[in-house]
Write an enzyme that holds these catalytic residues in place. Structure first.
Site, PDB file in Angstrom:
ATOM      1  N   CYS A   8     -11.853  38.149  76.070  1.00  0.00           N
ATOM      2  CA  CYS A   8     -11.210  37.815  77.269  1.00  0.00           C
ATOM      3  C   CYS A   8     -11.765  37.790  78.466  1.00  0.00           C
ATOM      4  O   CYS A   8     -12.361  37.564  78.109  1.00  0.00           O
ATOM      5  CB  CYS A   8      -9.956  38.948  77.305  1.00  0.00           C
ATOM      6  SG  CYS A   8     -10.532  41.102  77.545  1.00  0.00           S
ATOM      7  N   ASN A  11     -12.756  42.036  79.889  1.00  0.00           N
ATOM      8  CA  ASN A  11     -13.465  42.778  78.776  1.00  0.00           C
ATOM      9  C   ASN A  11     -12.780  44.632  78.892  1.00  0.00           C
ATOM     10  O   ASN A  11     -13.873  45.381  78.525  1.00  0.00           O
ATOM     11  CB  ASN A  11     -14.937  43.064  78.155  1.00  0.00           C
ATOM     12  CG  ASN A  11     -15.422  43.505  77.334  1.00  0.00           C
ATOM     13  OD1 ASN A  11     -16.545  43.572  77.998  1.00  0.00           O
ATOM     14  ND2 ASN A  11     -14.691  43.511  75.880  1.00  0.00           N
ATOM     15  N   CYS A  13      -9.354  45.551  79.353  1.00  0.00           N
ATOM     16  CA  CYS A  13      -8.610  45.686  78.521  1.00  0.00           C
ATOM     17  C   CYS A  13      -7.839  45.590  76.594  1.00  0.00           C
ATOM     18  O   CYS A  13      -7.776  45.697  75.394  1.00  0.00           O
ATOM     19  CB  CYS A  13      -7.406  44.989  78.743  1.00  0.00           C
ATOM     20  SG  CYS A  13      -6.772  46.214  81.090  1.00  0.00           S
ATOM     21  N   ARG A  14      -8.130  43.735  76.436  1.00  0.00           N
ATOM     22  CA  ARG A  14      -7.561  43.176  75.223  1.00  0.00           C
ATOM     23  C   ARG A  14      -8.431  43.143  74.368  1.00  0.00           C
ATOM     24  O   ARG A  14      -8.154  43.467  73.382  1.00  0.00           O
ATOM     25  CB  ARG A  14      -6.360  41.527  75.998  1.00  0.00           C
ATOM     26  CG  ARG A  14      -5.268  41.435  76.863  1.00  0.00           C
ATOM     27  CD  ARG A  14      -5.023  39.941  76.561  1.00  0.00           C
ATOM     28  NE  ARG A  14      -6.100  39.974  77.727  1.00  0.00           N
ATOM     29  CZ  ARG A  14      -6.179  38.819  78.637  1.00  0.00           C
ATOM     30  NH1 ARG A  14      -5.643  37.828  78.365  1.00  0.00           N
ATOM     31  NH2 ARG A  14      -6.805  38.079  79.773  1.00  0.00           N
ATOM     32  N   SER A  15      -9.826  42.892  75.034  1.00  0.00           N
ATOM     33  CA  SER A  15     -10.923  42.822  73.919  1.00  0.00           C
ATOM     34  C   SER A  15     -10.981  43.460  73.489  1.00  0.00           C
ATOM     35  O   SER A  15     -11.326  43.656  71.996  1.00  0.00           O
ATOM     36  CB  SER A  15     -12.187  41.722  74.143  1.00  0.00           C
ATOM     37  OG  SER A  15     -12.653  41.747  76.056  1.00  0.00           O
ATOM     38  N   ASP A 126      -2.101  38.411  80.039  1.00  0.00           N
ATOM     39  CA  ASP A 126      -3.158  39.459  80.677  1.00  0.00           C
ATOM     40  C   ASP A 126      -2.158  40.580  80.737  1.00  0.00           C
ATOM     41  O   ASP A 126      -1.260  40.245  81.523  1.00  0.00           O
ATOM     42  CB  ASP A 126      -4.065  38.765  81.326  1.00  0.00           C
ATOM     43  CG  ASP A 126      -4.951  39.155  82.090  1.00  0.00           C
ATOM     44  OD1 ASP A 126      -4.764  40.956  82.324  1.00  0.00           O
ATOM     45  OD2 ASP A 126      -5.011  39.154  82.810  1.00  0.00           O
TER      46      ASP A 126
HETATM   47  P1  4NP Z   1      -8.266  41.673  80.388  1.00  0.00           P
HETATM   48  O1  4NP Z   1      -7.939  42.234  82.054  1.00  0.00           O
HETATM   49  O2  4NP Z   1      -8.819  40.941  80.975  1.00  0.00           O
HETATM   50  O3  4NP Z   1      -7.910  41.904  79.353  1.00  0.00           O
HETATM   51  O4  4NP Z   1      -9.694  42.889  80.385  1.00  0.00           O
HETATM   52  C1  4NP Z   1      -8.785  42.271  82.608  1.00  0.00           C
HETATM   53  C2  4NP Z   1      -9.104  42.707  83.897  1.00  0.00           C
HETATM   54  C3  4NP Z   1      -9.859  43.117  84.394  1.00  0.00           C
HETATM   55  C4  4NP Z   1      -8.766  41.786  85.433  1.00  0.00           C
HETATM   56  C5  4NP Z   1      -8.600  40.704  85.082  1.00  0.00           C
HETATM   57  C6  4NP Z   1      -7.489  40.871  83.549  1.00  0.00           C
HETATM   58  N1  4NP Z   1      -9.350  41.775  86.741  1.00  0.00           N
HETATM   59  O5  4NP Z   1      -8.947  40.775  87.577  1.00  0.00           O
HETATM   60  O6  4NP Z   1      -9.656  42.816  87.570  1.00  0.00           O
END
Ligand code: 4NP
Length: 159
Positions: A8, A11, A13-15, A126
């Site tokens: 994602c 790294n 939340c989703r992945s 997201d």
């Molecule tokens: P992820 O979520 O891609 O599912 O880990 C996010 C985590 C952090 C951010 C965006 C999405 N950020 O903008 O910091």
């Protein structure tokens, strides 16, 4: 051994949720010795960080412990993994650019939601800037796609 990488943006939340949902299913099905599972982010903002606490809490409520630390994806991942699951189209495009820097990319790069059977979504949204329902949706999609992937693997229907 089949090697799977969930990717994602951050790294956190989703992945990592994908990695831990898949490991949970593999253990339950006694398949954990047949797979290696990891996750990474296209961005480097959160390198070394533990998963987001909101994601960990939602996973824990489903009996899934969230393990791992964030790292950034790199070209050699396309040589080390068999399947790379992009959580959304933006991740997919960024990964396609990383793949260009690999000498011998052998991984199959796919959109994770191609494996979802019970949901119409084409991307794992997201959840970072939203409420708790976003984290539940991430887990719903991951459970659907991971169990479908494993069923197709067992049936040798991955093509
Ligand atoms: P992820 O979520 O891609 O599912 O880990 C996010 C985590 C952090 C951010 C965006 C999405 N950020 O903008 O910091």
């Amino acid at each position: 051994m089949t090697r799977l990488l969930f990717v994602c943006l951050g790294n956190i939340c989703r992945s990592p949720a994908g990695e831990n949902v898949m490991n949970h299913l593999l253990e339950r099905e006694g398949l954990n010795t047949r797979f290696e599972v990891d996750s990474a982010g296209t961005a480097g903002y959160h390198i070394g960080n533990a998963p987001d606490l909101r994601m960990s809490k939602a996973a824990r409520a489903r009996g899934i412990a969230m393990k791992g630390r964030a790292r950034q994806v790199n070209p050699s991942d396309f040589e080390a993994f068999d399947w790379i699951f992009a959580m959304d189209r933006s991740n997919f495009e960024d990964l396609a650019a990383v793949r260009m820097r690999s000498d011998n990319p052998t991984a199959r790069l796919v959109l994770f939601c191609d494996f979802c059977e019970k949901h119409e979504e084409k991307e794992v949204p997201d959840p970072y800037y939203g409420g708790p329902e976003g984290f539940e949706k991430v887990l719903d999609l991951l459970e659907d796609g991971c169990s479908t992937f494993l069923r197709r693997w067992r049936e040798e229907k991955l093509d």
